[in-house]
Scaffold this active site. Structure first.
Site, short mmCIF file in Angstrom:
data_model
loop_
_atom_site.label_atom_id
_atom_site.label_comp_id
_atom_site.label_asym_id
_atom_site.label_seq_id
_atom_site.Cartn_x
_atom_site.Cartn_y
_atom_site.Cartn_z
N SER A 1 0.51 -0.92 0.32
CA SER A 1 -0.08 0.08 0.00
C SER A 1 0.87 1.31 -0.03
O SER A 1 1.58 1.38 0.84
CB SER A 1 -0.78 0.26 1.30
OG SER A 1 -1.44 1.50 1.47
N HIS B 1 -1.22 -1.43 -4.14
CA HIS B 1 -2.42 -0.96 -3.54
C HIS B 1 -2.14 0.92 -3.67
O HIS B 1 -1.93 1.59 -2.67
CB HIS B 1 -2.39 -1.78 -2.26
CG HIS B 1 -3.81 -1.82 -1.46
ND1 HIS B 1 -5.06 -2.38 -2.34
CD2 HIS B 1 -4.09 -0.96 -0.74
CE1 HIS B 1 -6.08 -1.68 -1.33
NE2 HIS B 1 -5.40 -1.04 -0.50
N ASP C 1 -4.83 3.38 -2.03
CA ASP C 1 -5.57 3.59 -1.24
C ASP C 1 -6.65 5.44 -1.66
O ASP C 1 -5.87 6.62 -1.25
CB ASP C 1 -5.44 3.96 0.43
CG ASP C 1 -5.06 2.49 0.51
OD1 ASP C 1 -5.94 1.58 0.70
OD2 ASP C 1 -4.14 2.12 1.58
N MET D 1 -9.22 8.06 0.68
CA MET D 1 -10.15 8.42 1.01
C MET D 1 -10.38 9.96 1.10
O MET D 1 -9.81 10.53 0.41
CB MET D 1 -9.27 8.49 1.89
CG MET D 1 -9.04 7.03 2.67
SD MET D 1 -7.02 7.29 3.95
CE MET D 1 -6.73 5.67 4.05
N HIS E 1 -8.29 1.11 -3.91
CA HIS E 1 -9.11 0.54 -2.66
C HIS E 1 -9.47 2.63 -2.59
O HIS E 1 -9.84 3.36 -1.88
CB HIS E 1 -8.44 0.23 -1.79
CG HIS E 1 -9.25 -0.29 -0.47
ND1 HIS E 1 -8.62 -0.11 0.34
CD2 HIS E 1 -10.77 0.01 -0.48
CE1 HIS E 1 -9.42 -0.38 1.44
NE2 HIS E 1 -11.05 0.06 1.38
N MET F 1 -11.94 4.21 -0.75
CA MET F 1 -12.79 4.07 0.77
C MET F 1 -13.58 5.92 0.63
O MET F 1 -13.22 6.43 1.57
CB MET F 1 -11.38 4.66 1.68
CG MET F 1 -11.14 3.08 2.33
SD MET F 1 -9.91 3.32 3.27
CE MET F 1 -8.98 2.74 1.50
N MET G 1 -11.39 -5.95 5.20
CA MET G 1 -11.03 -5.40 6.20
C MET G 1 -10.03 -6.12 7.49
O MET G 1 -11.41 -6.33 7.91
CB MET G 1 -11.38 -3.93 6.11
CG MET G 1 -12.12 -2.73 5.08
SD MET G 1 -10.57 -2.49 4.04
CE MET G 1 -9.35 -1.41 5.72
N ASP H 1 -6.82 -6.59 4.17
CA ASP H 1 -6.25 -5.41 3.71
C ASP H 1 -6.23 -4.67 5.73
O ASP H 1 -7.01 -4.34 6.22
CB ASP H 1 -6.47 -4.20 2.72
CG ASP H 1 -6.32 -2.93 2.96
OD1 ASP H 1 -5.33 -2.56 3.67
OD2 ASP H 1 -6.72 -1.94 2.52
C1 DX5 Z 1 -6.23 1.21 5.41
C2 DX5 Z 1 -6.51 0.60 3.87
C3 DX5 Z 1 -4.84 0.60 3.99
C4 DX5 Z 1 -3.51 0.56 5.01
C5 DX5 Z 1 -2.74 -0.71 5.04
O1 DX5 Z 1 -8.05 2.44 5.80
O2 DX5 Z 1 -7.16 0.76 2.97
O3 DX5 Z 1 -5.05 0.03 2.32
O4 DX5 Z 1 -2.55 1.51 3.63
O5 DX5 Z 1 -2.00 -0.30 5.79
P1 DX5 Z 1 -1.02 -0.76 6.75
O6 DX5 Z 1 -1.02 -2.29 6.44
O7 DX5 Z 1 0.32 -0.02 7.41
O8 DX5 Z 1 -1.66 -1.73 7.84
ZN ZN Z 2 -7.05 -0.12 1.17
#
Ligand code: DX5
Ligand code: ZN
Length: 225
Positions: free
Chosen positions: A10, A35, A37, A39, A68, A70, A139, A179
């Site tokens: 990620s 990956h 993320d 948000m 991903h 969110m 998750m 994840d």
């Molecule tokens: C959390 C994200 C993850 C995050 C994982 O909301 O969706 O992808 O980056 O990070 P680690 O591996 O540090 O938990």
């Molecule tokens: Zn993620």
């Protein structure tokens, strides 16, 4: 055991000032997916990046981009993230009012469709769309931040999800991704519970030697492939 197990670092835990350097580093070390993320500060209490940055990353990616989302109202952004270069696009079941329609929309763009479940969300919430999915993202932390601890109940969820897919003859057509809180030290138990793709952010980028960590994680994944 038939599917190739993949590592998806990620980039949330990468150095954003040196994003190209970090992405190149993990790709060269053997990362299978990037990956990414996304948000929105609404569905989760944090803000990250939008389609222009995904497009820029796509320009230097040599492996598929695993995006991903969110975000609230993911249907409104399917076109933007697919057009930016997502190879997998995952929406949250908790955020998608018309989940079936969103999945079909993603697939119509030639992109792999994923659905993610927060830790509290019953597996039954995706039962009716299992046959439409390319990816299920479980998750193992509450989404929003990197560096959180793996929630142990996730292992039981993984076992039950695998059983659901087996009972429907779907094990070979859907990939399961985990994840949150995945590190070298707990990867074996995660793989034994049944997962195809492991996301790791801080486990890779905060390691003393991220390149060696990717290699070590890949060697472990190979044992379960
Ligand atoms: C959390 C994200 C993850 C995050 C994982 O909301 O969706 O992808 O980056 O990070 P680690 O591996 O540090 O938990
Ligand atoms: Zn993620």
């Amino acid at each position: 055991m038939s599917k190739q197990k993949k590592l998806a670092p990620s980039i949330l835990s990468a150095d954003f000032v040196n994003l190209e350097r970090d992405i190149t580093m993990i790709q060269n070390a053997g990362a299978d997916l990037l990956h990414i993320d996304v948000m929105d500060g609404h569905f989760v209490p944090n803000l990250t990046l939008g389609p222009p940055i995904v497009k820029a990353i796509k320009g230097i990616a040599t492996v598929p981009c695993d995006v991903h989302l969110m975000i609230s109202n993911p249907a409104e952004f399917v076109d933007a993230y697919c057009d930016a270069g997502a190879d997998y696009l995952t929406v949250h079941v908790e955020a998608a009012t018309h989940l079936h329609r969103v999945i079909q929309h993603i697939k119509s763009k030639g992109v792999k469709a994923g659905v993610s479940l927060n830790p509290h969300t019953p597996l039954s919430s995706i039962e009716e769309v299992l046959g439409d999915l390319d990816l299920i993202l479980i998750m193992s932390v509450n989404p929003g931040f990197g560096g959180q601890s793996f929630i142990p109940n996730t292992l039981d969820r993984l076992r039950r999800l695998n059983k659901m897919l087996e009972e429907r003859g779907l094990s070979d057509q859907v990939e399961i991704e985990i994840d949150g809180g995945a590190k070298y030290d707990n990867m074996a138990e995660i793989l034994e519970a049944g997962t195809d793709i492991i996301v790791s952010g801080s486990g890779v980028f905060k390691a003393d030697d991220p390149v060696q960590m990717v290699k070590d994680m890949k060697a472990l994944l190979a044992k379960y492939s």
